[in-house]
Design a protein around this motif. Structure first.
Motif, PDB file in Angstrom:
ATOM      1  N   MET A   1       0.925  -1.137  -0.188  1.00 61.11           N
ATOM      2  CA  MET A   1       0.008  -0.023   0.057  1.00 61.11           C
ATOM      3  C   MET A   1       1.049   1.205  -0.074  1.00 61.11           C
ATOM      4  O   MET A   1       1.936   1.341   0.692  1.00 61.11           O
ATOM      5  N   LEU A   2       0.415   2.245  -0.695  1.00 66.80           N
ATOM      6  CA  LEU A   2       1.193   3.326  -1.087  1.00 66.80           C
ATOM      7  C   LEU A   2       0.334   4.640  -0.378  1.00 66.80           C
ATOM      8  O   LEU A   2      -0.720   4.700  -0.775  1.00 66.80           O
ATOM      9  N   THR A   3       1.157   5.583  -0.001  1.00 68.21           N
ATOM     10  CA  THR A   3       0.586   6.955   0.277  1.00 68.21           C
ATOM     11  C   THR A   3       1.112   7.993  -0.820  1.00 68.21           C
ATOM     12  O   THR A   3       2.259   8.145  -0.795  1.00 68.21           O
ATOM     13  N   ILE A   4       0.274   8.759  -1.359  1.00 70.70           N
ATOM     14  CA  ILE A   4       0.938   9.581  -2.395  1.00 70.70           C
ATOM     15  C   ILE A   4       0.056  10.885  -2.200  1.00 70.70           C
ATOM     16  O   ILE A   4      -0.890  11.184  -1.530  1.00 70.70           O
ATOM     17  N   THR A   5       0.814  12.352  -2.626  1.00 70.16           N
ATOM     18  CA  THR A   5       0.038  13.549  -2.515  1.00 70.16           C
ATOM     19  C   THR A   5      -0.096  13.787  -3.907  1.00 70.16           C
ATOM     20  O   THR A   5       0.690  13.807  -4.845  1.00 70.16           O
ATOM     21  N   VAL A   6      -1.515  14.143  -4.264  1.00 66.68           N
ATOM     22  CA  VAL A   6      -1.875  14.724  -5.529  1.00 66.68           C
ATOM     23  C   VAL A   6      -2.820  15.545  -5.695  1.00 66.68           C
ATOM     24  O   VAL A   6      -3.552  15.964  -4.676  1.00 66.68           O
ATOM     25  N   PRO A   7      -2.788  16.372  -6.780  1.00 72.61           N
ATOM     26  CA  PRO A   7      -3.785  17.572  -6.913  1.00 72.61           C
ATOM     27  C   PRO A   7      -5.076  17.117  -7.543  1.00 72.61           C
ATOM     28  O   PRO A   7      -4.853  16.423  -8.199  1.00 72.61           O
ATOM     29  N   VAL A   8      -6.111  17.830  -7.226  1.00 74.36           N
ATOM     30  CA  VAL A   8      -7.335  17.578  -7.624  1.00 74.36           C
ATOM     31  C   VAL A   8      -7.298  18.595  -9.370  1.00 74.36           C
ATOM     32  O   VAL A   8      -6.890  19.806  -9.146  1.00 74.36           O
ATOM     33  N   ARG A   9      -7.225  17.702 -10.429  1.00 79.44           N
ATOM     34  CA  ARG A   9      -7.155  18.544 -11.601  1.00 79.44           C
ATOM     35  C   ARG A   9      -8.721  19.181 -11.936  1.00 79.44           C
ATOM     36  O   ARG A   9      -8.582  20.314 -12.459  1.00 79.44           O
ATOM     37  N   GLN A  10      -9.703  18.472 -11.697  1.00 73.82           N
ATOM     38  CA  GLN A  10     -11.082  19.087 -11.844  1.00 73.82           C
ATOM     39  C   GLN A  10     -11.922  18.410 -11.334  1.00 73.82           C
ATOM     40  O   GLN A  10     -12.136  17.406 -10.656  1.00 73.82           O
TER      41      GLN A  10
ATOM     42  N   VAL B   1      -4.417  20.044  -3.041  1.00 78.77           N
ATOM     43  CA  VAL B   1      -3.718  18.764  -2.815  1.00 78.77           C
ATOM     44  C   VAL B   1      -4.406  17.744  -1.570  1.00 78.77           C
ATOM     45  O   VAL B   1      -4.915  18.205  -0.750  1.00 78.77           O
ATOM     46  N   LEU B   2      -4.381  16.580  -2.224  1.00 78.57           N
ATOM     47  CA  LEU B   2      -5.036  15.547  -1.410  1.00 78.57           C
ATOM     48  C   LEU B   2      -4.036  14.504  -0.976  1.00 78.57           C
ATOM     49  O   LEU B   2      -3.230  13.925  -1.685  1.00 78.57           O
ATOM     50  N   ASP B   3      -3.944  13.798   0.211  1.00 76.87           N
ATOM     51  CA  ASP B   3      -3.249  12.654   0.488  1.00 76.87           C
ATOM     52  C   ASP B   3      -4.258  11.390   0.092  1.00 76.87           C
ATOM     53  O   ASP B   3      -5.314  11.251   0.536  1.00 76.87           O
ATOM     54  N   VAL B   4      -3.429  10.611  -0.619  1.00 77.28           N
ATOM     55  CA  VAL B   4      -4.230   9.275  -1.028  1.00 77.28           C
ATOM     56  C   VAL B   4      -3.546   8.063  -0.665  1.00 77.28           C
ATOM     57  O   VAL B   4      -2.303   8.138  -1.102  1.00 77.28           O
ATOM     58  N   GLU B   5      -4.166   7.157  -0.006  1.00 79.58           N
ATOM     59  CA  GLU B   5      -3.390   6.059   0.471  1.00 79.58           C
ATOM     60  C   GLU B   5      -4.379   4.804  -0.291  1.00 79.58           C
ATOM     61  O   GLU B   5      -5.358   4.772  -0.395  1.00 79.58           O
ATOM     62  N   GLY B   6      -3.444   3.809  -0.554  1.00 80.17           N
ATOM     63  CA  GLY B   6      -4.174   2.714  -1.266  1.00 80.17           C
ATOM     64  C   GLY B   6      -3.260   2.046  -2.301  1.00 80.17           C
ATOM     65  O   GLY B   6      -1.771   2.411  -2.247  1.00 80.17           O
ATOM     66  N   PRO B   7      -3.598   1.077  -3.187  1.00 83.17           N
ATOM     67  CA  PRO B   7      -5.049   0.745  -3.226  1.00 83.17           C
ATOM     68  C   PRO B   7      -5.249  -0.235  -2.027  1.00 83.17           C
ATOM     69  O   PRO B   7      -4.284  -0.984  -1.721  1.00 83.17           O
ATOM     70  N   PHE B   8      -6.513  -0.680  -2.039  1.00 78.51           N
ATOM     71  CA  PHE B   8      -6.950  -1.877  -1.080  1.00 78.51           C
ATOM     72  C   PHE B   8      -8.174  -2.317  -1.355  1.00 78.51           C
ATOM     73  O   PHE B   8      -9.068  -1.638  -2.292  1.00 78.51           O
ATOM     74  N   GLY B   9      -8.404  -3.440  -1.023  1.00 76.81           N
ATOM     75  CA  GLY B   9      -9.666  -4.114  -1.260  1.00 76.81           C
ATOM     76  C   GLY B   9      -9.509  -5.468  -2.211  1.00 76.81           C
ATOM     77  O   GLY B   9      -8.680  -5.602  -3.319  1.00 76.81           O
ATOM     78  N   THR B  10     -10.421  -6.330  -2.025  1.00 76.15           N
ATOM     79  CA  THR B  10     -10.394  -7.622  -2.792  1.00 76.15           C
ATOM     80  C   THR B  10     -11.635  -7.663  -3.889  1.00 76.15           C
ATOM     81  O   THR B  10     -11.785  -8.690  -4.273  1.00 76.15           O
ATOM     82  N   PHE B  11     -12.479  -6.750  -3.954  1.00 80.79           N
ATOM     83  CA  PHE B  11     -13.613  -6.484  -5.014  1.00 80.79           C
ATOM     84  C   PHE B  11     -12.966  -6.094  -6.222  1.00 80.79           C
ATOM     85  O   PHE B  11     -12.941  -5.111  -6.593  1.00 80.79           O
TER      86      PHE B  11
ATOM     87  N   ILE C   1      -9.062   8.864   1.144  1.00 82.12           N
ATOM     88  CA  ILE C   1      -8.591  10.322   0.745  1.00 82.12           C
ATOM     89  C   ILE C   1      -8.932  11.192   1.821  1.00 82.12           C
ATOM     90  O   ILE C   1     -10.153  11.080   2.476  1.00 82.12           O
ATOM     91  N   GLY C   2      -7.935  12.098   1.740  1.00 75.79           N
ATOM     92  CA  GLY C   2      -8.247  13.166   2.794  1.00 75.79           C
ATOM     93  C   GLY C   2      -7.390  14.545   2.254  1.00 75.79           C
ATOM     94  O   GLY C   2      -6.521  14.314   1.339  1.00 75.79           O
ATOM     95  N   LEU C   3      -8.018  15.632   2.783  1.00 78.69           N
ATOM     96  CA  LEU C   3      -7.156  17.046   2.218  1.00 78.69           C
ATOM     97  C   LEU C   3      -5.583  16.860   3.135  1.00 78.69           C
ATOM     98  O   LEU C   3      -5.226  16.029   3.998  1.00 78.69           O
ATOM     99  N   GLN C   4      -4.820  17.261   2.278  1.00 80.50           N
ATOM    100  CA  GLN C   4      -3.184  17.125   2.529  1.00 80.50           C
ATOM    101  C   GLN C   4      -2.957  17.430   4.116  1.00 80.50           C
ATOM    102  O   GLN C   4      -3.417  18.654   4.466  1.00 80.50           O
ATOM    103  N   GLY C   5      -2.318  16.626   4.693  1.00 76.38           N
ATOM    104  CA  GLY C   5      -2.034  16.900   6.125  1.00 76.38           C
ATOM    105  C   GLY C   5      -2.989  16.669   7.182  1.00 76.38           C
ATOM    106  O   GLY C   5      -2.791  16.778   8.343  1.00 76.38           O
ATOM    107  N   SER C   6      -4.204  16.402   6.664  1.00 76.00           N
ATOM    108  CA  SER C   6      -5.297  16.131   7.681  1.00 76.00           C
ATOM    109  C   SER C   6      -5.309  14.670   8.114  1.00 76.00           C
ATOM    110  O   SER C   6      -5.326  13.822   7.165  1.00 76.00           O
ATOM    111  N   PRO C   7      -5.618  14.336   9.283  1.00 81.13           N
ATOM    112  CA  PRO C   7      -5.876  13.000   9.810  1.00 81.13           C
ATOM    113  C   PRO C   7      -7.181  12.490   9.035  1.00 81.13           C
ATOM    114  O   PRO C   7      -7.301  11.215   9.618  1.00 81.13           O
ATOM    115  N   LEU C   8      -8.058  13.325   8.784  1.00 87.37           N
ATOM    116  CA  LEU C   8      -9.441  12.481   8.554  1.00 87.37           C
ATOM    117  C   LEU C   8      -9.156  12.006   6.804  1.00 87.37           C
ATOM    118  O   LEU C   8      -9.017  12.739   5.959  1.00 87.37           O
TER     119      LEU C   8
END
Length: 232
Positions: free
Chosen positions: A1-10, A90-100, A40-47
């Motif tokens: 599992m990876l944590t990345i920081t990405v911007p919202v394009r649209q 900018v969002l913090d994105v963690e994943g991927p996860f799930g077996t669906f 997914i959450g806002l960059q730096g937010s624990p939520l």
């Protein structure tokens, strides 16, 4: 599992109750399987909150954009932890996860969605249609009113092209403008949509829809091992 920081394009208006966040992954390598999800959450937010990926892996590789379908509240605001999301956020994105996720063989498929449960099923649908010689795919999609059918134009086009057999049903619309099916997903609808009893069936939506639909599929002869569920 990876944590990345990405911007919202649209931020795209999908339906009156949902928005599509187009995440910019053009400069980021991120591998996932169709049907998987992210935190997914806002960059730096624990939520952070889980969201299924609506894009197929090949679409992200081709465009550098990953789509996430997000529900909004009655005031038109995104979920509280994403309420500030806008192009450039900018969002913090963690994943991927799930077996669906999709099976590797080429058995027929039936996707059954309720509301925003269409998101991971769209990912799997587009991934399956890329495969050479893929059999026709069935889709049952239930929403409250017709305006809540996310990806409607795209799904209609696939139906017109003979790539999928789509069955839309609405549960709360009383207007004369909707001429399609009405009511909750029932046994008769599933019987019409089911390609065969050896099809893999993927069900995603509210817990009651998932439970009821899974039970109905079993009465139609679908073995429990071929029914995959995801509820929210």
């Amino acid at each position: 599992m990876l944590t990345i920081t990405v911007p919202v394009r649209q931020v795209v208006h999908a339906t009156p109750r949902t928005r599509i966040l187009n995440l910019d992954l053009e400069a980021t390598a991120f591998h996932f399987r169709a049907g998987q999800a992210l935190m997914i959450g806002l960059q730096g937010s624990p939520l952070r909150k889980p969201y299924s990926i609506a894009s197929a892996p090949w679409e992200v590789a081709k465009t550098g954009v990953m789509q996430v379908l997000v529900q909004i509240d009655d005031s038109g605001a995104l979920d509280p932890h994403l309420e500030l999301a806008a192009p450039g956020t900018v969002l913090d994105v963690e994943g991927p996860f799930g077996t669906f996720e999709l099976p590797m063989d080429s058995r027929p498929l039936l996707f059954i969605a309720g509301g925003t449960g269409i998101a991971p099923l769209r990912s799997m649908l587009m991934e399956r249609l890329l495969r050479s010689g893929a059999p026709r795919v069935g889709l049952v999609y239930s929403v409250r009113v017709p305006e809540e059918l996310a990806f409607r134009a795209e799904l209609d086009a696939l139906q017109t092209a003979g790539r999928i057999a789509a069955y839309f049903t609405v549960t709360r619309d009383n207007t004369a403008t909707w001429t399609g099916r009405r009511g909750r997903i029932d046994r008769a609808l599933l019987q019409d949509a089911l390609p065969s009893t050896d099809a893999y069936c993927f069900v995603c939506g509210p817990p009651q829809l998932v439970a009821d639909t899974s039970g109905l599929l079993r009465t139609l002869g679908v073995d429990e091992s071929r029914i995959q569920i995801e509820k929210y």
